[in-house]
Design a protein around this motif. Structure first.
Motif, PDB file in Angstrom:
ATOM      1  N   ALA A 139       0.521  64.415  16.701  1.00 21.63           N
ATOM      2  CA  ALA A 139       0.197  65.636  15.679  1.00 21.63           C
ATOM      3  C   ALA A 139       1.299  65.801  14.666  1.00 21.63           C
ATOM      4  O   ALA A 139      -0.003  65.862  13.304  1.00 21.63           O
ATOM      5  CB  ALA A 139       0.398  66.617  16.454  1.00 21.63           C
ATOM      6  N   ASP A 178      -0.968  63.088  11.564  1.00 22.84           N
ATOM      7  CA  ASP A 178      -2.091  63.674  11.766  1.00 22.84           C
ATOM      8  C   ASP A 178      -1.696  65.401  10.589  1.00 22.84           C
ATOM      9  O   ASP A 178      -2.615  64.994  10.048  1.00 22.84           O
ATOM     10  CB  ASP A 178      -3.285  64.124  12.667  1.00 22.84           C
ATOM     11  CG  ASP A 178      -3.553  63.129  13.819  1.00 22.84           C
ATOM     12  OD1 ASP A 178      -3.361  61.668  13.175  1.00 22.84           O
ATOM     13  OD2 ASP A 178      -3.493  63.365  14.846  1.00 22.84           O
ATOM     14  N   ALA A 179      -1.676  66.470  10.570  1.00 21.71           N
ATOM     15  CA  ALA A 179      -0.415  66.393   9.682  1.00 21.71           C
ATOM     16  C   ALA A 179      -0.172  66.478   8.850  1.00 21.71           C
ATOM     17  O   ALA A 179      -0.759  67.321   7.135  1.00 21.71           O
ATOM     18  CB  ALA A 179       0.330  67.810  10.105  1.00 21.71           C
TER      19      ALA A 179
END
Length: 577
Positions: A29, A32-33
């Motif tokens: 995550a 992705d961020a």
């Protein structure tokens, strides 16, 4: 990336363990961020881009973690973004200090994830970026980039390099039927031209090696994956060699040795590989035609001297490359230099010599081919005889009779009244001959020509040179006659007029090493004549010096007398006063 590598790599890592899986999802995550590090890869700051390449390398090399983060098990969007960043966007790097980290990433990622080409369009995204990088001269640091080009090409999907459509999609500047690999090599050549300055000699050498490696990779390895291997090879050679490399190498004879040697090494490889025979025929047909055009052999007039010198230099480099390959690999490939290059070029030059016997440039081309390949590079035996009868070039005549000694008598017949030309031919034959020069080149006609020159039977121009050059080659009987005639010429005082004084001294010393009494007598007579002439010359100079000294002393006495009379007159005047 560093955290992932330290936290999850090891024998005790268990991707199914709840805590580890949670950490892995959290890391994914975070990636992705961060836009899969895309903002860092595209940032204007070179240091941040370099750090992003290093971070991506950590993720790629993190073993089982990499499969879950960016591999086949990773979410599709993340996997595609990472793939595009690693093998396409990274190639837009322009800071040479980042190239080491860049190429480590670009080459490692396809090795670790062979399926990445399902996520990245190599033809539309990767090849245009690679071409732009090469065409720029690798942005000033080709020594760092060029060694990685071949490994990277070998990792690209073959279809992306062999299809013509990919070249067109990448903005090809080559022929319309050229492959994407041909266009990549064309870009590398443009980059090489940018580096052809003394300050970037290392970059130019690196891109030239890249050009050679890429061309041979395409011809030998990649062509089998093409839909039409023969057409692919022909297009590759045309785009790389015939349209760019060869014209550059034939443009000069005085410099450009590095690229000329590299090209000739490639041509030697092409000519010695049986599987490349068809493309070799096409290549040599075009190269020979280009060489003839360069000489001006198709214009209907005499050949251009500068163009002929370039062709001879290229031919010499081909011979060296053929010998080097034979010594290193044992591959001979037949006498491909003679059959595929020397023969057509020599035939064209031969026509020019036949039409214009005084064409020195054409004669030099034929002489170079005959010296290297013998009579086999000429179309017929009659062509050799025609050269002997009509040619005016000493270099070509010497080359022809060296290759075909049986034509020496015919050459002597045509040269017997041309002392200067015959002397030049004899000098060249002596340089290329051995201990049996007299046996190889001694002839009755040569004896007759030399005896005639010694007695004034030949035009005075070049007589002295002929007598000197022929001295080791004439028979002992002819030598006696020559020395006798030279002695008579010296005694008459005609040696200077005929240009034979130097020749007479050359014949007078050292003494002949023959046991014949008449030879010894002739030599003593010649030596005596020269010695008497020397004494006479010395006496004449002494008389001139004495006469000059007497005149000078007379002038001095007269001056003294004049000064004395003036003084006396002045004293008388004083007395009167």
């Amino acid at each position: 990336g560093g955290f992932a590598k330290r936290a999850f790599v090891g024998a005790d890592f268990d991707a199914e363990e709840q805590k580890a899986s949670a950490a892995l999802e959290k890391l994914g995550a975070a990636i992705d961020a961060a836009g899969c590090l895309s903002p860092f890869v595209r940032t204007p700051a070179a240091a941040l881009r370099r750090a992003a390449y290093a971070a991506l390398m950590d993720v790629i090399s993190s073993g089982a973690v990499a499969d879950r983060l960016i591999g086949a098990e990773a979410p599709g969007d993340r996997r595609k973004k990472i793939a595009r960043l690693c093998v396409a966007t990274a190639l837009e790097e322009k800071d040479g200090s980042n190239f080491s980290a860049l190429w480590e990433l670009v080459v490692t990622y396809p090795q670790a994830h062979a399926g990445c080409w399902d996520d990245v369009d190599a033809g539309a995204e990767v090849i245009p970026a690679l071409k732009s990088h090469l065409a720029s001269g690798c942005h000033g640091n080709a020594t760092a980039s060029a060694p990685s080009i071949l490994p990277f090409l070998s990792l690209l999907p073959p279809r992306a390099l062999t299809d013509v459509s990919n070249a067109a999609a990448g903005g090809s500047e080559s022929a319309s039927d050229a492959s994407a690999l041909a266009d990549v090599l064309a870009a590398a050549w443009e980059g090489w031209k940018l580096c052809c300055t003394p300050s970037r000699a290392d970059d130019a050498a690196a891109l030239l090696r890249c050009q050679r490696e890429g061309l041979l990779y395409g011809l030998i390895v990649l062509a089998d994956a093409a839909a039409e291997p023969s057409a692919f090879r022909v297009g590759l050679v045309r785009a790389s060699v015939l349209d760019r490399w060869a014209p550059e190498c034939m443009a000069t004879a005085t410099h450009g040795d590095v690229e000329r040697r590299a090209l000739c090494e490639v041509l030697a490889t092409i000519s010695c590989k049986p599987e490349l025979d068809s493309v070799a025929k096409t290549t040599w047909s075009s190269l020979a035609s280009r060489a003839i055009d360069l000489c001006g052999g198709k214009t209907g007039g005499t050949m251009d001297a500068a163009g002929a010198a370039r062709v001879v230099a290229f031919h010499r480099c081909l011979l060296h490359a053929a010998e080097q390959r034979r010594s290193k690999t044992g591959e001979d490939g037949g006498d491909w230099v003679r059959e595929r290059f020397a023969k057509p070029v020599a035939s064209a030059a031969l026509e020019s010599v036949a039409a214009y016997p005084g064409d020195a440039a054409a004669a030099d081309v034929v002489a170079a081919m005959v010296r290297s390949h013998g009579a086999g590079c000429l179309p017929t035996d009659e062509a050799m005889r025609g050269l002997v009868d009509a040619c005016e070039s000493p270099a070509l005549l010497a080359a022809v009779v060296s290759a075909a000694p049986e034509l020496w008598d015919d050459a002597l017949s045509s040269l017997s009244s041309k002392a200067g030309t015959l002397a030049d031919v004899l000098s060249r034959l002596s340089l290329t001959g051995g201990v049996d020069d007299e046996k190889r080149w001694g002839r009755v006609r040569l004896d007759e020509a030399v005896i005639g020159a010694a007695g004034g039977g030949v035009d005075g121009s070049g007589v002295g040179a002929l007598l000197i050059a022929a001295a080791p080659l004439v028979s002992s009987g002819a030598a006696v006659e020559v020395m006798t005639r030279l002695a008579a010429t010296v005694r008459r005082g005609d040696a200077a007029a005929a240009g034979t004084r130097d020749a007479a001294w050359a014949w007078a010393w050292p003494p002949p090493d023959v046991d014949r009494a008449d030879a010894r007598e002739a030599w003593e007579d010649l030596f005596e004549a020269l010695f008497l002439e020397h004494l006479t010359s010395c006496e004449s100079r002494e008389d001139e010096i004495d006469a000059s000294g007497y005149a000078s002393s007379s002038d001095g006495e007269e001056s003294i007398e004049n000064d004395g009379s003036s003084s006396v007159g002045d004293d008388d005047d004083d007395d009167d006063d």
